[in-house]
Design a protein around this motif. Structure first.
Motif, mmCIF file in Angstrom:
data_model
loop_
_atom_site.group_PDB
_atom_site.id
_atom_site.type_symbol
_atom_site.label_atom_id
_atom_site.label_comp_id
_atom_site.label_asym_id
_atom_site.label_seq_id
_atom_site.Cartn_x
_atom_site.Cartn_y
_atom_site.Cartn_z
ATOM 1 N N MET A 35 0.825 -1.191 0.000
ATOM 2 C CA MET A 35 0.000 0.000 0.000
ATOM 3 C C MET A 35 0.873 1.260 0.000
ATOM 4 N N HIS A 36 2.049 1.181 0.620
ATOM 5 C CA HIS A 36 2.929 2.341 0.664
ATOM 6 C C HIS A 36 3.324 2.774 -0.750
ATOM 7 N N ALA A 37 3.544 1.813 -1.632
ATOM 8 C CA ALA A 37 3.966 2.137 -2.993
ATOM 9 C C ALA A 37 2.911 2.961 -3.716
ATOM 10 N N LEU A 38 1.652 2.794 -3.359
ATOM 11 C CA LEU A 38 0.580 3.533 -4.028
ATOM 12 C C LEU A 38 0.157 4.783 -3.260
ATOM 13 N N SER A 39 0.933 5.167 -2.256
ATOM 14 C CA SER A 39 0.592 6.362 -1.489
ATOM 15 C C SER A 39 1.052 7.639 -2.183
ATOM 16 N N ASP A 40 1.961 7.523 -3.123
ATOM 17 C CA ASP A 40 2.448 8.684 -3.863
ATOM 18 C C ASP A 40 1.566 8.891 -5.100
ATOM 19 N N PRO A 41 1.079 10.118 -5.333
ATOM 20 C CA PRO A 41 0.181 10.357 -6.465
ATOM 21 C C PRO A 41 0.797 10.055 -7.831
ATOM 22 N N VAL A 42 2.089 10.276 -7.979
ATOM 23 C CA VAL A 42 2.740 9.978 -9.258
ATOM 24 C C VAL A 42 2.816 8.473 -9.457
ATOM 25 N N ARG A 43 3.189 7.740 -8.417
ATOM 26 C CA ARG A 43 3.283 6.277 -8.534
ATOM 27 C C ARG A 43 1.929 5.653 -8.824
ATOM 28 N N VAL A 44 0.885 6.120 -8.155
ATOM 29 C CA VAL A 44 -0.433 5.540 -8.410
ATOM 30 C C VAL A 44 -0.889 5.877 -9.827
ATOM 31 N N ALA A 45 -0.519 7.041 -10.340
ATOM 32 C CA ALA A 45 -0.860 7.397 -11.724
ATOM 33 C C ALA A 45 -0.111 6.493 -12.702
#
Length: 111
Positions: free
Chosen positions: A1-11
């Protein structure tokens, strides 16, 4: 879940997950209308790989990235679709705000 906490990474992940084919790293040099330096982009891909969300394969001099959604969905059914849906709702709200100059609640955009 931490990996998807950054808006750029989730994009980045959302784009890869919704694509039917692998994508190279250079196609993400601009995310959400922001230029991303190569070193920062490299760190984002590293985080996504280490979290097990993507698989990167070298093809010549390029790295091709594939989502591991199928594998993740077997272990955690419904998790990734919920995350991707929430990302789409937030993105739609952000785009609406940019177009109109007015803030609209995320609940209103989701309807």
């Amino acid at each position: 879940m931490h990996a998807l906490s950054d808006p750029v990474r989730v994009a980045i992940f959302a784009d890869i997950a919704m694509s039917n084919c692998s994508q190279n790293c250079t196609s993400f040099s601009s995310v959400e209308d922001k230029a991303i330096p190569k070193s920062t982009l490299s760190q984002h891909f590293k985080s996504l790989r280490e979290a097990g969300l993507i698989r990167s394969e070298r093809l010549g001099v390029e790295m091709q990235n594939l989502s591991r959604c199928g594998e993740i969905d077997k272990r955690f059914p419904g998790l990734l679709p919920a995350i991707l849906s929430a990302h789409k709702i937030q993105n739609d709200a952000r785009q609406h705000t940019a177009k109109t100059g007015r803030k609209k609640s995320i609940r209103a955009v989701a309807k």
